[in-house]
Design an enzyme around this catalytic site. Sequence first.
Site, PDB file in Angstrom:
ATOM      1  N   THR A  13     -31.722  -1.790  21.593  1.00  0.00           N
ATOM      2  CA  THR A  13     -33.153  -1.990  21.855  1.00  0.00           C
ATOM      3  C   THR A  13     -33.415  -2.355  23.301  1.00  0.00           C
ATOM      4  O   THR A  13     -34.458  -2.005  23.859  1.00  0.00           O
ATOM      5  CB  THR A  13     -33.688  -3.095  20.914  1.00  0.00           C
ATOM      6  OG1 THR A  13     -33.493  -2.651  19.575  1.00  0.00           O
ATOM      7  CG2 THR A  13     -35.153  -3.378  21.137  1.00  0.00           C
ATOM      8  N   SER A  58     -26.853   0.553  18.076  1.00  0.00           N
ATOM      9  CA  SER A  58     -25.546  -0.086  17.857  1.00  0.00           C
ATOM     10  C   SER A  58     -25.016   0.118  16.439  1.00  0.00           C
ATOM     11  O   SER A  58     -23.851  -0.153  16.165  1.00  0.00           O
ATOM     12  CB  SER A  58     -25.583  -1.574  18.214  1.00  0.00           C
ATOM     13  OG  SER A  58     -26.223  -2.324  17.222  1.00  0.00           O
ATOM     14  N   THR A  91     -28.548  -5.267  18.962  1.00  0.00           N
ATOM     15  CA  THR A  91     -28.285  -6.564  18.316  1.00  0.00           C
ATOM     16  C   THR A  91     -27.649  -6.426  16.925  1.00  0.00           C
ATOM     17  O   THR A  91     -27.029  -7.369  16.446  1.00  0.00           O
ATOM     18  CB  THR A  91     -29.585  -7.382  18.177  1.00  0.00           C
ATOM     19  OG1 THR A  91     -30.524  -6.630  17.405  1.00  0.00           O
ATOM     20  CG2 THR A  91     -30.171  -7.718  19.531  1.00  0.00           C
ATOM     21  N   ASP A  92     -27.821  -5.246  16.290  1.00  0.00           N
ATOM     22  CA  ASP A  92     -27.359  -5.137  14.892  1.00  0.00           C
ATOM     23  C   ASP A  92     -25.852  -5.380  14.749  1.00  0.00           C
ATOM     24  O   ASP A  92     -25.413  -6.046  13.816  1.00  0.00           O
ATOM     25  CB  ASP A  92     -27.704  -3.756  14.316  1.00  0.00           C
ATOM     26  CG  ASP A  92     -29.193  -3.615  14.024  1.00  0.00           C
ATOM     27  OD1 ASP A  92     -29.903  -4.637  14.072  1.00  0.00           O
ATOM     28  OD2 ASP A  92     -29.644  -2.488  13.750  1.00  0.00           O
TER      29      ASP A  92
HETATM   30  N1  ASP Z   1     -30.955  -1.066  15.886  1.00  0.00           N
HETATM   31  C1  ASP Z   1     -30.913  -1.716  17.189  1.00  0.00           C
HETATM   32  C2  ASP Z   1     -29.468  -1.699  17.651  1.00  0.00           C
HETATM   33  O1  ASP Z   1     -28.706  -2.478  17.160  1.00  0.00           O
HETATM   34  C3  ASP Z   1     -31.450  -3.110  17.069  1.00  0.00           C
HETATM   35  C4  ASP Z   1     -31.435  -3.909  18.358  1.00  0.00           C
HETATM   36  O2  ASP Z   1     -30.862  -3.570  19.348  1.00  0.00           O
HETATM   37  O3  ASP Z   1     -32.091  -4.998  18.338  1.00  0.00           O
HETATM   38  O4  ASP Z   1     -29.122  -0.895  18.486  1.00  0.00           O
END
Ligand code: ASP
Length: 323
Positions: A13, A58, A91-92
Site C-alpha cells: 500500500t 504483499s 502490511t499483510d
Molecule cells: N494488501 C496490502 C499489502 O499487503 C496491504 C497493505 O500494504 O497495507 O500489500
Amino acid sequence: MADTVMILATGGTIAGTEDKNYASGYEPGVLSVDELIKDASLSEICNIRTSQICNINSDDITSSIWIGLAKKIDELSEDDTIKGFVITHGTDTLEETAFFLKHTVKTGKPVVITGSMKPADSKETDGPLNLYDAVKVAYDDSSSGRGVIVTFAGKIYSAAFVYKAKTDDVDAFGSYPQKILGTVEKGNVSYLQTKDKSDYNGTYFDIKGISSLPKVNIYKFNVDADPEILKMMADRSDGLILEGAGAGEYSKDLIRLMEGLSIPVVICSRSVNGYVSPGDLLNKNTVAGYSFSSQKAAILLRLALTVSCDIGFLRYIFSITAG
Ligand code: ASP
C-alpha cells in the site's frame, strides 16, 4: 564513510494508488521506489540509494523473493558506505518477511521494514512519515546489532514479536509476547529495551546454498474439523503447523490421526495471546510452538527443515528462539 541508507522496495500500500476497480479502493505496488522517495525529505537525513526488488501486493510475496532479498542484503552490507537498510513492504505479510530475514541475514547493520495503511495518493497517507521514520531508525547508531526491526506509526518492533493486529487503523501493529523495542517521534529514535537474546540475526540458518524452502502448511482446528483434510495436507507437505484451541488442543479423532503421521508437526495456539509448551502436547511426536503464531512457526519450521528433520533438533530450535 557509512553515510548511506539503502532502500529496497517490494510494493504494498505504501506504493499503492487509489483505484475504484479494486475491492480495497486502491491498487498496491504501483509507484516505483524513486517516485516514493521524491517528496519524502530523506536527503536531509543521509544519502539514499534505492533498489526495486519487486512491486507487488504483499500477499503475492514468495519464499524465493525472501531468499533473494536476504542474499542481496548480506552482499550489499559488505559496502562500507551503507549504514543500514530500509525495506518498504505491504502490511499483510510484513511480519513474515521480517521474521524470515531476522533468521537468515547475517549483517549487524540495521535492517528496518515499514509500510503504510493508506495508499500514497490518499489525503491521509501514513506512508511518507513511516518511510522517514524508518530511514531515521536505520541511520541511527543505536539501531545496529538489534536484528531485523519494524517501524510503524512511531513504534519500533522486533521482527521476533511483531504482528499485524488491526486492519482499519494506521497504528496497525502489535508485539507479542514481548513489548515494543522503542519509539521514533519527530525524528528522535529512542529504545526502551536493552539488547537481548532475541536481537541476533541469522544465527542458526545459512541460506547461501539454498534456492527454495521445504513445504509447510497450516491446519487450523475448529469444532468438527475434518481429520481427512489434515491427512491430505500432510501428504502434500514436508511439515505441518497445527493451530489448536487453547494451549494447542484438538479432538480425539485428530489425536488418533496424528499418531500415524511421519512428518514433523508443530503445535501452536489459535488464541490471540496463546502459548503452547512441551508439557501441553497431546501427541508425543509433535513439537511445541510456544508463543509463535502459526505463520511464524511455519517459517521457522521451513528453515529448520533445511538443516534436519530430527525431532530433537526441531524442538531445540523452537525452544531457543521462542520469546
Ligand atoms: N494488501 C496490502 C499489502 O499487503 C496491504 C497493505 O500494504 O497495507 O500489500
